[in-house]
Design an enzyme around this catalytic site. Structure first.
Site, PDB file in Angstrom:
ATOM      1  N   SER A 169      22.725  51.984  26.112  1.00 33.82           N
ATOM      2  CA  SER A 169      23.097  52.019  27.510  1.00 33.82           C
ATOM      3  C   SER A 169      21.864  51.701  28.381  1.00 33.82           C
ATOM      4  O   SER A 169      21.133  50.768  28.048  1.00 33.82           O
ATOM      5  CB  SER A 169      23.640  53.417  27.780  1.00 33.82           C
ATOM      6  N   ASP A 395      34.162  48.516  25.151  1.00 35.05           N
ATOM      7  CA  ASP A 395      33.306  49.192  26.123  1.00 35.05           C
ATOM      8  C   ASP A 395      33.197  48.298  27.354  1.00 35.05           C
ATOM      9  O   ASP A 395      32.672  47.195  27.267  1.00 35.05           O
ATOM     10  CB  ASP A 395      31.915  49.375  25.474  1.00 35.05           C
ATOM     11  N   HIS A 420      31.240  52.410  23.405  1.00 35.64           N
ATOM     12  CA  HIS A 420      29.876  52.435  23.946  1.00 35.64           C
ATOM     13  C   HIS A 420      28.846  52.860  22.891  1.00 35.64           C
ATOM     14  O   HIS A 420      28.967  53.918  22.310  1.00 35.64           O
ATOM     15  CB  HIS A 420      29.857  53.388  25.131  1.00 35.64           C
TER      16      HIS A 420
END
Ligand SMILES: *[C@@H]1O[C@H](CO)[C@@H](O)[C@H](O)[C@H]1NC(C)=O
Ligand SMILES: *[C@@H]1O[C@H](CO)[C@@H](O)[C@H](O)[C@H]1NC(C)=O
Ligand SMILES: *[C@@H]1O[C@H](CO)[C@@H](O)[C@H](O)[C@H]1NC(C)=O
Ligand SMILES: *[C@@H]1O[C@H](CO)[C@@H](O)[C@H](O)[C@H]1NC(C)=O
Length: 467
Positions: A169, A395, A420
């Site tokens: 991320s 995602d 994710h």
């Protein structure tokens, strides 16, 4: 309320990215063990004007480290939250440490978790009219990581151990940037689900990606029903009778959120399969059933508090929230808008002036997205090397990712069935084949970077042998 829907969608997809990382109680907490350490960093790496320092936290496990043979150091570049949560959710590093003879180091991002400057320093600066938050920048953070890992190598007499960075991320963006800015410190990086082109794609990108995932993985009716639900929500919200109905139908009040179904979008959308999009109350009742899959998976919830922020940021302290909002108001700007056609929200434009004013009112800062592009290249990172960008197509953040190979060593990995940063999580029996393939490719790349590092060390030594 709109935010709430978005949150449900994000939960459905295995957690969001910027602003919603991991849920402490949704992990294998306590499975991994490590020592906790602190490292002193300068408040300001980039000038001689300030001499203040403070401490950032880092976690270490060196059980498998083959230091004698220059075994590598795996460094997690911490993102917006407490570092333990990232250590516990990055099972991939733990899974492969023994095979690589690697040390594991998880570094905490400055101003998050237990890595904030002490209040005494804050007050001291405030007396000179300096806001300490000004030292919360990505360039300062990357310098912290580079300094920490260099000192770690020195302390351990491990000058010839290559460092491989990992991040998911926003942490994945930091991993890529760390390799780009400090190639002499980091031999390569795995940037998983990194929203790398944040700010460099149209503002519809995220919500369109979200709707497209729901459209492809759910059923035809799902996106229609969600899109319709907005006007019903507004309509019901206008009258006290409507509000009363909704309060009851949605059992508003403490959410409990546990493991999610294996294919959350499918499960969510299956509740909306037979919903008549023109039937107001049916849409709203069925939306509740869909949401209930996530909110009441345990079966113990008595009612739901949709306004409670903690339900989507359970591992966050308010300091972490503030720090992330500040970053979103300075460098990490995420313009979002909706056209109501490609997404399932009501049309909404992106108003930079209004956003900038809010940032100014709250933090006395003016957002400037051009900075990170100046520092790191924006769309043009072609001169960089040794980075794997992995993205899962389940995602919505993948839409901000590097999705194509840019060179032999800037590799894009697409994980068709991936949510994710699934590839960074511990191997699991339920893993789809695409994530197993991705992890294997990542291991191959890491091996290449390590041998390249050792070859390069010999070249460097040979040059210096001439003197
Ligand atoms: C490091 O991790 C391994 C594997 O989880 C564990 O067996 C070991 O006890 C840990 N070492 C330390 C020092 O915590
Ligand atoms: C949560 O699930 C249980 C078991 O299905 C149910 O009895 C309870 O009413 C649900 N709670 C809410 C708020 O819907
Ligand atoms: C996580 O679990 C612990 C122990 O059960 C509890 O004290 C804590 O409040 C929980 N945290 C969250 C965010 O739910
Ligand atoms: C990029 O290259 C790697 C290695 O050759 C390959 O496995 C991968 O599929 C490529 N990625 C894309 C998106 O084509």
């Amino acid at each position: 309320m709109e935010k709430f829907y978005l949150l449900v969608a994000l939960l459905a997809l295995g957690g969001s990215c910027l602003g919603d990382e991991v849920n402490e109680n949704d992990t294998d907490s306590g499975v991994y063990s490590y020592t906790t350490n602190f490292f002193t960093v300068p408040l300001d790496h980039f000038s001689f004007a300030r001499r203040e320092t403070f401490k950032i936290r880092y976690l270490v496990n060196d059980t498998y480290w083959d230091k004698k043979n220059n075994g590598p150091i795996f460094l997690y570049t911490g993102n917006e939250g407490s570092v333990e949560a990232f250590a516990e959710n990055t099972g991939f590093m733990w899974d492969i440490a023994e095979e690589f003879g690697a040390a594991l180091v998880f570094a905490e991002h400055r101003f998050y978790g237990q890595s904030s400057p002490p209040d005494t320093l804050k007050y001291k600066l405030e007396n000179s009219k300096i806001r300490i938050m000004g030292y919360l920048t990505v360039t300062q953070t990357l310098a912290d990581f580079a300094k920490l890992i260099t000192a770690f190598k020195e302390e351990n007499g491990a000058e010839n151990s290559p460092v491989i960075a990992f991040g998911g991320s926003y942490g994945g963006v930091l991993t890529a940037w760390l390799r780009m800015k400090y190639p002499h410190v980091v031999a390569g990086g795995i940037a998983s689900s990194a929203p790398f082109y944040l700010g460099n794609v149209p503002c519809e990108t995220y919500d369109a990606s979200l709707a497209s995932i729901f459209g492809q993985n759910g059923n035809g009716n799902c996106v229609n029903v969600i899109r319709k639900s907005w006007s019903y929500l507004n309509h019901l919200g206008k009258t006290s009778k409507g509000r009363k109905w909704l309060t009851k139908a949605w059992r508003m009040c403490d959410p409990i959120e546990k493991d999610l179904p294996a294919n959350p979008v499918k499960a969510f959308c299956s509740e909306l399969q037979d919903t008549d999009p023109t039937n107001e109350k049916q849409v709203m009742r069925d939306m509740f059933q869909a949401i209930n899959i996530y909110m009441n998976n345990s079966g113990y919830a008595t009612c739901f508090d949709y306004s409670d922020d903690s339900m989507y940021s359970t591992s966050y302290s308010s300091n972490d929230d503030t720090a992330f909002n500040y970053q979103s108001c300075t460098e990490l700007i995420d313009p979002e808008c909706d056209d109501g056609v490609h997404d399932f929200f009501e049309p909404q434009t992106w108003d930079f002036a209004e956003f900038a004013q809010q940032c100014y009112d709250t933090y006395h800062v003016k957002p400037d997205a051009s900075r990170v592009n100046l520092f790191f290249g924006g769309k043009d990172i072609i001169a960089a090397s040794n980075i794997v960008f992995s993205n899962g197509l389940l995602d919505p953040w993948y839409a901000y990712g590097v999705l194509g190979n840019l060179s032999d060593s800037l590799i894009a990995v697409i994980i068709r069935e991936g949510a994710h940063h699934l590839d960074l999580r511990a191997a699991n029996e339920a893993d789809p084949p695409s994530v197993v393939t991705a992890r294997n490719l990542e291991k191959t790349m890491i091996k290449q970077w390590i041998s390249q590092y050792h070859e390069n060390q010999v070249k460097i030594q040979n040059v210096f042998a001439q003197f």
